[in-house]
Design an enzyme around this catalytic site. Sequence first.
Site, PDB file in Angstrom:
ATOM      1  N   SER A 139       0.854  -1.187   0.000  1.00 32.49           N
ATOM      2  CA  SER A 139       0.000   0.000   0.000  1.00 32.49           C
ATOM      3  C   SER A 139       0.892   1.239   0.000  1.00 32.49           C
ATOM      4  O   SER A 139       2.032   1.186   0.501  1.00 32.49           O
ATOM      5  CB  SER A 139      -0.843  -0.014   1.277  1.00 32.49           C
ATOM      6  OG  SER A 139      -1.298   1.269   1.606  1.00 32.49           O
ATOM      7  N   TYR A 151      -0.209  -0.803  10.162  1.00 31.57           N
ATOM      8  CA  TYR A 151      -0.405  -1.189   8.759  1.00 31.57           C
ATOM      9  C   TYR A 151       0.799  -0.744   7.917  1.00 31.57           C
ATOM     10  O   TYR A 151       1.324  -1.503   7.101  1.00 31.57           O
ATOM     11  CB  TYR A 151      -1.698  -0.541   8.277  1.00 31.57           C
ATOM     12  CG  TYR A 151      -2.133  -0.878   6.871  1.00 31.57           C
ATOM     13  CD1 TYR A 151      -2.720  -2.111   6.580  1.00 31.57           C
ATOM     14  CD2 TYR A 151      -2.003   0.055   5.846  1.00 31.57           C
ATOM     15  CE1 TYR A 151      -3.147  -2.400   5.296  1.00 31.57           C
ATOM     16  CE2 TYR A 151      -2.438  -0.230   4.564  1.00 31.57           C
ATOM     17  CZ  TYR A 151      -3.016  -1.458   4.296  1.00 31.57           C
ATOM     18  OH  TYR A 151      -3.447  -1.741   3.020  1.00 31.57           O
TER      19      TYR A 151
HETATM   20  N1  LIG Z   1      -8.528  -1.304  -0.973  1.00 33.90           N
HETATM   21  C1  LIG Z   1      -7.531  -0.412  -0.977  1.00 33.90           C
HETATM   22  O1  LIG Z   1      -7.712   0.804  -1.212  1.00 33.90           O
HETATM   23  C2  LIG Z   1      -6.138  -0.848  -0.680  1.00 33.90           C
HETATM   24  C3  LIG Z   1      -5.127   0.138  -0.640  1.00 33.90           C
HETATM   25  C4  LIG Z   1      -3.831  -0.244  -0.412  1.00 33.90           C
HETATM   26  C5  LIG Z   1      -3.531  -1.596  -0.259  1.00 33.90           C
HETATM   27  N2  LIG Z   1      -4.506  -2.530  -0.283  1.00 33.90           N
HETATM   28  C6  LIG Z   1      -4.137  -3.936  -0.085  1.00 33.90           C
HETATM   29  O2  LIG Z   1      -4.786  -4.753  -1.043  1.00 33.90           O
HETATM   30  C7  LIG Z   1      -5.027  -6.058  -0.478  1.00 33.90           C
HETATM   31  C8  LIG Z   1      -6.494  -6.414  -0.618  1.00 33.90           C
HETATM   32  O3  LIG Z   1      -7.266  -5.431   0.046  1.00 33.90           O
HETATM   33  P1  LIG Z   1      -8.862  -5.341  -0.115  1.00 33.90           P
HETATM   34  O4  LIG Z   1      -9.193  -3.903  -0.040  1.00 33.90           O
HETATM   35  O5  LIG Z   1      -9.317  -6.163  -1.264  1.00 33.90           O
HETATM   36  O6  LIG Z   1      -9.315  -6.020   1.279  1.00 33.90           O
HETATM   37  P2  LIG Z   1     -10.732  -6.632   1.747  1.00 33.90           P
HETATM   38  O7  LIG Z   1     -11.796  -6.281   0.777  1.00 33.90           O
HETATM   39  O8  LIG Z   1     -10.882  -6.247   3.170  1.00 33.90           O
HETATM   40  O9  LIG Z   1     -10.460  -8.220   1.660  1.00 33.90           O
HETATM   41  C9  LIG Z   1      -9.553  -8.795   2.543  1.00 33.90           C
HETATM   42  C10 LIG Z   1      -9.354 -10.257   2.198  1.00 33.90           C
HETATM   43  O10 LIG Z   1      -8.384 -10.800   3.125  1.00 33.90           O
HETATM   44  C11 LIG Z   1      -8.944 -11.939   3.765  1.00 33.90           C
HETATM   45  N3  LIG Z   1      -8.380 -12.036   5.120  1.00 33.90           N
HETATM   46  C12 LIG Z   1      -8.497 -11.128   6.121  1.00 33.90           C
HETATM   47  N4  LIG Z   1      -7.861 -11.580   7.228  1.00 33.90           N
HETATM   48  C13 LIG Z   1      -7.340 -12.781   6.926  1.00 33.90           C
HETATM   49  C14 LIG Z   1      -6.597 -13.750   7.633  1.00 33.90           C
HETATM   50  N5  LIG Z   1      -6.257 -13.593   8.923  1.00 33.90           N
HETATM   51  N6  LIG Z   1      -6.237 -14.881   6.993  1.00 33.90           N
HETATM   52  C15 LIG Z   1      -6.559 -15.066   5.696  1.00 33.90           C
HETATM   53  N7  LIG Z   1      -7.277 -14.198   4.969  1.00 33.90           N
HETATM   54  C16 LIG Z   1      -7.670 -13.072   5.575  1.00 33.90           C
HETATM   55  C17 LIG Z   1     -10.450 -11.725   3.739  1.00 33.90           C
HETATM   56  O11 LIG Z   1     -11.137 -12.977   3.853  1.00 33.90           O
HETATM   57  P3  LIG Z   1     -12.730 -13.031   4.242  1.00 33.90           P
HETATM   58  O12 LIG Z   1     -13.479 -12.595   3.009  1.00 33.90           O
HETATM   59  O13 LIG Z   1     -12.997 -14.444   4.578  1.00 33.90           O
HETATM   60  O14 LIG Z   1     -12.926 -12.091   5.390  1.00 33.90           O
HETATM   61  C18 LIG Z   1     -10.605 -11.091   2.345  1.00 33.90           C
HETATM   62  O15 LIG Z   1     -10.591 -12.072   1.344  1.00 33.90           O
HETATM   63  C19 LIG Z   1      -4.546  -5.970   0.978  1.00 33.90           C
HETATM   64  O16 LIG Z   1      -3.222  -6.448   1.061  1.00 33.90           O
HETATM   65  C20 LIG Z   1      -4.564  -4.480   1.273  1.00 33.90           C
HETATM   66  O17 LIG Z   1      -3.683  -4.132   2.307  1.00 33.90           O
HETATM   67  C21 LIG Z   1      -5.813  -2.186  -0.477  1.00 33.90           C
END
Ligand SMILES: NC(=O)c1ccc[n+]([C@@H]2O[C@H](COP(=O)([O-])OP(=O)(O)OC[C@H]3O[C@@H](n4cnc5c(N)ncnc54)[C@H](OP(=O)(O)O)[C@@H]3O)[C@@H](O)[C@H]2O)c1
Length: 246
Positions: A139, A151
């Site tokens: 991120s 984070y």
């Molecule tokens: N969205 C953004 O703007 C943004 C910005 C910067 C970086 N990122 C990065 O992009 C990646 C995806 O983010 P996202 O926004 O798609 O997140 P999200 O919608 O919150 O989805 C998170 C995913 O991680 C899984 N997860 C959470 N805790 C876990 C654990 N302890 N063990 C295994 N799986 C786990 C969840 O499973 P469940 O569905 O079963 O809960 C879900 O599939 C992350 O690395 C995040 O840090 C996102």
Amino acid sequence: MNVFVTGGSRGIGRAIVLKFAGEGWGCAFTYVKNKAAGEETVKLAKKINSQLPVKYYKLDIKNAAQVDQVVEKAINDFGEIRAVVNNAAVVRNNAVAMMSDKEWDEVIATNLTGPFYVIRSFLMHLISNKNGRIINISSLAQDGCSGQANYAASKAGLIGLTRTIGKEYGAKGITSNVVTVGYVPTDMTREHLSPTLHDFWMKHCPLKRISSSEDIANLVYFLCSDEGSFINGEVIRVSGGLTYAP
Ligand SMILES: NC(=O)c1ccc[n+]([C@@H]2O[C@H](COP(=O)([O-])OP(=O)(O)OC[C@H]3O[C@@H](n4cnc5c(N)ncnc54)[C@H](OP(=O)(O)O)[C@@H]3O)[C@@H](O)[C@H]2O)c1
């Protein structure tokens, strides 16, 4: 070819699974709580290509023994796994002075130690195939972000982990890279980030648009494809030219 994606049940992880499915790769992915969302990802991937092997596994990446079991099962189910994408992560925001041990520990355990367990568990398999790709999703917070010390530290840590893997195992045919995300509307940002983030983004992002999960998935796929084979130890932003978090 087959890919393993952590957190493929929702958000960016789901888009990564669907991108690989569209390119004809078999997809193994994990969820931790949201089984229904995992089923939906399988359904969507099968809609793209009903012949593809697509399987999901329940996994808490904080648990090293579970990681080893699920990785072994996925390798047995799929034969060869070429690419491993560490996408699953959580946020527990607070100012440093207010941050509890639990908030700190949970984020580091999920976002940094979890990817380490997954990589460690897959390495012998990737080495024996003499060909492997590791992608760690980071991120813009990796360079510091107010309210997200835990984070930010976890995501900065991924850079050191990634580059070390690239150095230790490059000679074995394994590349390791970080894909750095800016802001994508997903459950994570909807539930945990300030509504002003959207305005900040539109004001400062040179491309003046919000990125989609597919923007991220496209780069992840490229790095895992044959065309990406000479890219190793890099940290690549997909953030429309915005280089910092608030
Ligand atoms: N969205 C953004 O703007 C943004 C910005 C910067 C970086 N990122 C990065 O992009 C990646 C995806 O983010 P996202 O926004 O798609 O997140 P999200 O919608 O919150 O989805 C998170 C995913 O991680 C899984 N997860 C959470 N805790 C876990 C654990 N302890 N063990 C295994 N799986 C786990 C969840 O499973 P469940 O569905 O079963 O809960 C879900 O599939 C992350 O690395 C995040 O840090 C996102």
